[in-house]
Scaffold this motif. Structure first.
Motif, short mmCIF file in Angstrom:
data_model
loop_
_atom_site.label_atom_id
_atom_site.label_comp_id
_atom_site.label_asym_id
_atom_site.label_seq_id
_atom_site.Cartn_x
_atom_site.Cartn_y
_atom_site.Cartn_z
N GLN A 111 11.89 -16.26 9.23
CA GLN A 111 11.54 -15.45 9.00
C GLN A 111 10.51 -15.17 8.69
O GLN A 111 10.20 -13.94 7.84
N VAL A 112 9.86 -14.48 10.05
CA VAL A 112 8.06 -14.18 9.63
C VAL A 112 8.52 -13.11 10.90
O VAL A 112 7.53 -11.73 10.73
N TYR A 113 8.82 -13.41 12.09
CA TYR A 113 8.02 -12.38 13.37
C TYR A 113 8.96 -10.63 13.40
O TYR A 113 8.49 -10.19 13.24
N GLY A 121 2.29 -9.25 20.75
CA GLY A 121 0.69 -10.21 20.80
C GLY A 121 1.15 -11.50 20.15
O GLY A 121 0.43 -12.31 20.39
N ALA A 122 2.41 -11.72 19.19
CA ALA A 122 2.44 -12.63 18.68
C ALA A 122 3.21 -13.94 19.16
O ALA A 122 2.86 -14.74 19.00
N LEU A 123 3.96 -13.34 20.19
CA LEU A 123 4.81 -14.44 20.73
C LEU A 123 4.26 -15.33 21.65
O LEU A 123 3.26 -15.99 22.06
N SER A 124 3.28 -14.27 22.53
CA SER A 124 1.87 -14.38 23.36
C SER A 124 0.63 -15.49 22.62
O SER A 124 0.35 -16.63 23.27
N GLU A 125 1.07 -15.54 21.64
CA GLU A 125 -0.52 -16.80 20.59
C GLU A 125 0.56 -17.58 20.22
O GLU A 125 -0.43 -18.49 20.36
N LEU A 137 10.15 -23.65 17.50
CA LEU A 137 11.68 -23.21 16.47
C LEU A 137 11.11 -21.90 16.57
O LEU A 137 10.63 -21.56 15.34
N ILE A 138 12.14 -21.06 16.30
CA ILE A 138 11.81 -19.56 16.44
C ILE A 138 13.39 -19.03 15.09
O ILE A 138 14.14 -18.64 15.30
N LEU A 139 13.95 -18.52 14.13
CA LEU A 139 14.23 -18.30 13.71
C LEU A 139 14.19 -16.86 12.75
O LEU A 139 13.55 -16.55 12.10
N ASP A 140 15.37 -16.02 12.64
CA ASP A 140 15.16 -14.65 12.38
C ASP A 140 16.15 -14.00 12.53
O ASP A 140 17.72 -14.57 12.59
N LEU A 167 11.38 -4.51 6.66
CA LEU A 167 11.20 -5.07 7.56
C LEU A 167 10.68 -3.86 8.97
O LEU A 167 10.93 -2.40 9.09
N VAL A 168 10.39 -4.89 9.82
CA VAL A 168 9.63 -4.25 10.99
C VAL A 168 10.58 -4.52 12.34
O VAL A 168 10.59 -2.99 12.84
N HIS A 169 11.10 -4.98 12.06
CA HIS A 169 12.11 -5.65 13.22
C HIS A 169 13.53 -5.98 12.43
O HIS A 169 13.89 -7.16 12.63
N PRO A 170 14.24 -5.29 11.97
CA PRO A 170 15.62 -6.15 11.63
C PRO A 170 16.66 -6.58 12.26
O PRO A 170 17.70 -6.84 11.43
N ARG A 171 16.62 -6.04 13.52
CA ARG A 171 17.44 -6.86 14.55
C ARG A 171 16.76 -7.19 16.04
O ARG A 171 17.58 -7.42 16.96
#
Length: 258
Positions: A111-113, A121-125, A137-140, A167-171
Motif C-alpha cells: 500500500q505504498v506505490y 523511478g521508484a521501481l527502478s530504485e 513482493l508488492i501489494l496495492d 491517491l496518485v495512482h488509484p488503479r
C-alpha cells in the motif's frame, strides 16, 4: 494527500492493528517467506508491524531496513522493533533509496506505490538495491474493486470520488505488470487478497476506514460535514438492517530481479 503527522500516524497504527490488516500481514509473510540471515527492505514501513515480523524471521544474523518519510511513523516503528537491534529505521523516499546497489536479498512494499508520483523511478530504485536474483513482493489496491453496499448511491459515488484524491495512482495494479517488467523484474506470482467484512464489527477494517474517509472528504467534491455524516449513517443503517457488505481487492505481485 493523507497526513502522517503525530495524530495521523497514530490513526494509521490503530488501523493496522485491526484483525483484518493483521491477517493481511500474515498472508504477506507467507508469500515473502524471509529466511534467517537475509537482508530485507520494507519500503514504506509505516508504524513497523510488518517490519517487526520480518526482523523476527531473519534473526540476528540478518538485517531489516524500514524506509519511511514520516518521522512520526518512524518513531512508532522504532519503538515496535526496539527488541531487535538488527532492525533499522531509515528516513527517506521510495524514488531515492539510500542504499548501495545490490544491498538486499528481498524487499516488500504494501500500500505504498499508489502514493508515489514517479512510479517508474521508484521501481527502478527497488531493482537497483536488490541483488541479482533477489525477490520482492508488492501489494496495492485498485479503487474500482471496492464493493460497499449503500442506499444513497449518488452520495456514495461522490464520497468515493473525493476519497480518491488522497491517491496518485488509484488503479495502479492494472499497470504494474508492464511497469515491473520494464524496471528489470520477472513476475513469478500474482495473487488477490480480499479485505471482506460481511458485517460492521467494531474492530473491522471497514468501520475504521469509514471514519478516516468521512473526515478526509469534507470540503472536497462539494461535500459538507452533513454529507459525510449522512454517508456514515447510511452505512450504519445497512448494518442495522443486516445487509452490510464491504469488499476490497488488494493485488499482490511477486517478482525476481533479473
Amino acid at each position: 494527500m493523507l497526513k502522517f503527522d503525530g495524530n495521523g500516524a497514530r490513526r494509521t497504527e490503530r488501523l493496522y492493528a485491526s484483525p483484518d490488516v493483521e491477517a493481511q500481514r500474515k498472508y504477506v509473510m507467507s508469500l515473502l517467506a524471509p529466511q534467517p540471515g537475509e537482508r530485507v527492505l520494507d519500503v514504506g514501513s509505516g508504524p513497523g508491524y510488518l517490519l517487526a515480523l520480518i526482523a523476527e524471521a531473519v534473526g540476528s544474523t540478518g538485517a531489516t531496513h524500514g524506509l519511511e518519510q514520516s518521522l512520526a511513523m518512524n518513531e512508532l516503528a522504532a519503538a515496535r522493533t526496539s527488541g531487535t537491534p538488527w532492525a533499522h529505521i531509515d528516513e527517506g523516499d521510495a524514488v531515492a533509496l539510500p542504499y548501495p546497489d545490490g544491498t538486499f536479498d528481498a524487499a516488500v512494499s504494501t500500500q505504498v506505490y499508489e502514493y508515489v508520483a514517479d512510479i517508474t523511478g521508484a521501481l527502478s530504485e527497488l531493482r537497483r538495491v536488490l541483488r541479482p536474483g533477489g525477490r520482492a513482493l508488492i501489494l496495492d489496491t485498485d479503487a474500482d474493486s471496492l464493493v460497499w453496499h449503500t442506499a444513497d448511491l449518488e452520495l456514495h459515488r461522490r464520497v468515493l470520488a473525493a476519497w480518491e484524491e488522497h491517491l496518485v495512482h488509484p488503479r495502479l495494479p492494472r499497470t504494474l505488470p508492464g511497469l515491473l517488467r520494464r524496471a528489470g523484474f520477472e513476475i513469478t506470482g500474482r495473487h488477490v487478497y480480499v479485505m471482506f467484512n460481511p458485517q460492521m464489527a467494531p474492530d473491522s477494517f471497514s468501520i475504521r476506514m469509514m471514519d478516516t474517509m468521512a473526515n478526509f472528504v469534507v470540503g472536497r467534491q462539494g461535500l459538507t460535514e452533513a454529507d459525510a455524516q449522512a454517508w456514515r449513517a447510511d452505512l450504519r443503517a445497512r448494518s442495522a438492517e443486516g445487509d452490510y457488505v464491504y469488499s476490497m481487492n488488494r493485488y499482490v505481485f511477486l517478482v525476481t530481479a533479473i
